[in-house]
Design an enzyme around this catalytic site. Structure first.
Site, short mmCIF file in Angstrom:
data_model
loop_
_atom_site.label_atom_id
_atom_site.label_comp_id
_atom_site.label_asym_id
_atom_site.label_seq_id
_atom_site.Cartn_x
_atom_site.Cartn_y
_atom_site.Cartn_z
N CYS A 38 15.56 -8.87 13.13
CA CYS A 38 15.25 -8.53 14.53
C CYS A 38 16.53 -8.05 15.21
CB CYS A 38 14.74 -9.77 15.24
SG CYS A 38 13.38 -10.54 14.36
N ARG A 89 15.98 -1.80 13.50
CA ARG A 89 15.95 -3.09 12.79
C ARG A 89 14.54 -3.67 12.76
NH1 ARG A 89 20.81 -5.69 12.07
NH2 ARG A 89 19.81 -7.72 12.13
N TRP A 109 10.89 -8.06 14.24
CA TRP A 109 10.33 -7.71 12.94
C TRP A 109 9.69 -9.00 12.45
CZ3 TRP A 109 9.65 -3.35 10.12
CH2 TRP A 109 9.28 -3.50 8.80
N ASN A 145 17.22 -14.26 15.89
CA ASN A 145 17.12 -13.40 14.71
C ASN A 145 17.39 -14.30 13.52
OD1 ASN A 145 17.15 -11.30 12.88
ND2 ASN A 145 19.31 -10.82 13.24
N GLY A 146 16.46 -14.37 12.59
CA GLY A 146 16.64 -15.23 11.41
C GLY A 146 15.35 -15.98 11.11
N GLU A 161 9.81 3.75 -12.60
CA GLU A 161 10.38 3.64 -11.25
C GLU A 161 11.77 4.27 -11.22
OE1 GLU A 161 9.68 3.21 -8.32
OE2 GLU A 161 11.53 2.57 -7.32
N LYS A 200 12.95 7.32 -8.76
CA LYS A 200 14.10 7.22 -7.84
C LYS A 200 15.03 8.40 -8.04
CE LYS A 200 13.03 4.45 -6.15
NZ LYS A 200 11.93 4.72 -5.27
N GLU A 245 13.44 11.84 -6.89
CA GLU A 245 13.14 12.06 -5.46
C GLU A 245 14.39 12.18 -4.61
OE1 GLU A 245 11.14 9.02 -3.13
OE2 GLU A 245 11.65 7.53 -4.62
N HIS A 265 5.57 10.80 -29.83
CA HIS A 265 4.27 11.46 -29.64
C HIS A 265 4.39 12.70 -28.77
CE1 HIS A 265 2.25 8.15 -31.62
NE2 HIS A 265 2.99 7.33 -30.90
N LYS A 295 8.66 9.29 4.70
CA LYS A 295 8.73 7.86 4.39
C LYS A 295 7.33 7.28 4.20
CE LYS A 295 10.49 3.90 3.60
NZ LYS A 295 10.98 3.70 2.21
C1 AGP Z 1 9.15 5.74 -3.18
O1 AGP Z 1 10.55 5.82 -3.25
C2 AGP Z 1 8.56 6.94 -2.46
N1 AGP Z 1 9.13 7.09 -1.17
C3 AGP Z 1 7.04 6.95 -2.48
O2 AGP Z 1 6.65 7.07 -3.81
C4 AGP Z 1 6.36 5.70 -1.89
O3 AGP Z 1 6.56 4.60 -2.73
C5 AGP Z 1 4.86 5.99 -1.79
O4 AGP Z 1 4.66 7.07 -0.90
C6 AGP Z 1 4.05 4.77 -1.28
O5 AGP Z 1 4.45 4.45 -0.01
P1 AGP Z 1 3.96 3.03 0.62
O6 AGP Z 1 4.57 1.97 -0.23
O7 AGP Z 1 4.48 3.05 2.02
O8 AGP Z 1 2.46 3.00 0.56
#
Ligand code: AGP
Length: 608
Positions: free
Chosen positions: A2, A27, A75, A99-100, A482, A486, A489, A505, A603
């Site tokens: 927070c 935050r 938060w 906050n905490g 994953e 990372k 992207e 394969h 995001k």
């Molecule tokens: C992950 O690094 C990406 N930004 C993207 O794949 C993300 O995980 C995906 O869009 C799902 O988002 P969410 O977890 O907010 O549903």
């Protein structure tokens, strides 16, 4: 995570508090509030759900003119997103922002017996505890100090009382608190960015310290109220640098703060002595947990990979429960079949992903219960599920998801432990899971600290490649997926994740000296098999990086090797993933990319 602010001086507090909260909105902002004392020491309090703009509407209708006040942007951790749960909280003459996390708030609440609580928060319990000490013979500072001696957890607090209207009392343990020194005025904030423009002279409170802040200055104490020497420092940097915690990018901050955010995720959910674990928000009885026969895990991107990793663990820990992990954008259009006694875990950091939300609604419509594994409190998915748990990773600002992934996996592992416990599962396995989960924050901290430089050097060595394969077997396979996501992207390198056993394969046709491969290799039953894949790649000129928990006694031939020293037997893949997160970060930086806002990405993908 927070944001808290305080002011005492000759100006109207309201504007200073609101401006400070706006600086701290990154935050977390599911609710906000301020409380002030007017010149007659009459308290006024305004709170609202939603962003600071909502609070400003409340204040526009009823402005505060007091020159002392406190503010908070929340938060949520304990208690939903409601006005009643928003800070400041009041108890008697005192008002408090926090906050905490007060870990023993239930125990303290029970001791406060007949006190009538108005919220579900741990913070109100702290306010009531201070108030219970605050009799006519006790100063506010003394009451605060006495109360904090009974608290377990973390806090950064600002408290004021209508009975002593010339001071703000502050204290910290584990949550940052900075006191800004002005001319006949004093500012307080959980983050120095809120002080910029008012002062750069500051006292950074240390853990276990308390301060009495007046217009004249700051009286620094410990919790025994012994006077301490206050050291004035200069606030460096601009607001944005400070919000990043001194890191160059939010992404690095969020990678490095995983030990702290994971502690928040796990807080109050694992009882190590009993080897038990609990997600209160699921609201499932032991009987209902026993009846679950099938778990569908739904997500997109990183959330999907978190679910895939969790599914491997659920199968190991609760073998009689079948799992199915689905990409939301595909699943929603399939004529899928939901077996009897199915439940769905809806995994989403933002809680707003359109495809994931659509699956939630479709599965719910078919009569199966849906549970959220969500980070953003009050998000659409969080509001539409039948139950579930917030992962409490704090605001994830960088588009690439890192700390949320780790917290999502940990939360689903607790769900796996609950399932196993309810079904009389193997006690040693459940205890092992509880033990490793509890140790995970420290193991991640050790991993990041020990190997940060090695990873940075690796990134510099491979940053110019344009093609990569990420490989892993068993629980390291979702990690390979994953890790590839990372890298692609944020560095824009073409990176593919594959099951190591799949190399022969087809993908191995890609391998030549223009590729590098990252192998996630776990010691144990599949170690030799994994080495086989590594040798296939090296025989074809591929540059191989190995991330492994295998001891040096297990010989590995590769271009680069990072060996983790850990006693973990279950959760090592999560540690390996933190190395991949750091690697992707440094490669992206080396390639001069916009690390926090990569091209073409958002995001939260709220469109289909
Ligand atoms: C992950 O690094 C990406 N930004 C993207 O794949 C993300 O995980 C995906 O869009 C799902 O988002 P969410 O977890 O907010 O549903």
């Amino acid at each position: 995570m927070c944001g808290i602010v305080g002011y005492i001086g000759g100006k109207t507090a309201q504007d200073i508090l609101v401006n400070g909260l706006k600086r701290l909105e990154y935050r977390g902002y599911d609710s906000a509030g301020i409380a002030t004392l007017d010149d007659d020491a009459k308290p006024h309090c305004a709170r609202s759900v939603g962003k600071i703009a909502e609070l400003e509407k409340v204040l526009a209708a009823k402005p505060h003119d007091g020159k002392i006040g406190i503010g908070h942007t929340r938060w949520a951790t304990h208690g939903g997103v409601t006005v009643n749960n928003a800070h400041p909280h009041r108890a008697g003459d005192i008002f408090l922002v926090h906050n905490g996390i007060i870990e023993n708030f239930k125990e303290l609440k029970a001791k406060l017996g007949s006190y009538e609580f108005k919220s579900d928060t741990d913070t109100e319990v702290l306010a009531a505890l201070i108030n219970s000490k605050y009799d006519k013979k006790t100063s506010l500072a003394d009451a605060v100090a006495q109360a904090l001696k009974e608290v377990r957890g973390t806090y950064g607090i600002i408290v004021f009382s209508a009975r002593e209207p010339e001071q703000l009392v502050v204290a910290r343990l584990g949550s940052p608190l900075i006191i800004g020194l002005g001319k006949n005025e004093t500012y307080i904030a959980s983050d120095a960015s809120a002080l910029l423009g008012y002062t750069r002279d500051a006292i950074y409170l240390n853990d276990g310290e308390l301060a009495i802040c007046t217009r004249e200055g700051v009286d620094l104490r410990n919790l025994s109220l012994e006077t301490l020497n206050a050291k004035t420092e200069t606030i460096e940097g601009n607001a944005e640098q400070i919000q990043k915690g001194g890191y160059d990018h939010f992404l690095l901050k969020e990678i490095m703060e995983q030990p702290e955010t994971l502690r928040n995720t796990l807080s109050g959910r694992i009882n190590l002595e009993q080897g038990t674990m609990r997600l209160g928000g699921f609201g499932l009885s032991a009987k209902e947990l026993r009846e679950i026969e099938h778990v569908v895990i739904v997500g997109c991107g990183t959330a999907y990979y978190a679910g895939l990793l969790a599914s491997y663990y659920i199968e190991q820990i609760v073998p009689e429960v079948t799992t199915e992990v689905v990409v939301a954008s595909e699943y929603r259009y399939r004529s899928f079949h939901l077996p009897k006694h199915s439940v769905a875990l809806i995994v989403s950091q933002s809680g707003e992903t359109a495809d994931t939300l659509a699956c939630l609604r479709e599965i719910k419509q078919r009569g199966a219960k849906v549970f959220g594994i969500v980070n953003v409190v009050g998000s659409t998915i969080a509001r539409e599920v039948d139950g579930g748990s917030y992962v409490y990773a704090g605001p994830e600002i960088s588009v690439a998801s890192t700390k949320a992934f780790t917290s999502q996996v940990a939360t689903m592992l607790i769900f796996a432990g609950m399932l196993a416990e309810a079904r009389g599962g193997d006690r040693s396995t459940i205890a092992k899971l509880a033990q490793e989960l509890s140790a995970l924050p420290d193991e991640i901290a050790k991993t990041l600290e020990t190997h940060a430089d090695e990873v940075k050097a690796l990134a510099a060595k491979y940053a110019k490649y344009d093609d990569a394969l990420y490989l892993g077997r068993d629980t390291a396979y979702p990690i390979a997926l994953e890790g590839a996501l990372k890298l692609k992207e944020i560095s824009y390198i073409h990176a593919e994740g594959y099951a190591t056993g799949e190399l022969k394969h087809g993908p191995i046709a890609l391998v030549d000296s223009t590729y590098f491969e990252i192998f996630n290799i776990l010691k144990g039953r599949l170690f030799e098999k994994s080495i086989g894949g590594l040798q296939e790649v090296r025989a074809r000129g591929g540059k191989a990086i190995v991330l492994t928990d295998a001891p040096k006694s297990l010989e590995i031939e590769a271009d680069d090797i990072i060996r983790l020293e850990t006693d973990f037997e279950l959760l090592t893949p999560i540690l390996l993933n933190t190395l991949q997160q750091l690697f992707a970060y440094h490669v992206a930086v080396a390639r001069g990319n916009d690390v926090d806002q990569p091209r073409n990405l958002a995001k939260s993908v709220t469109v289909e």
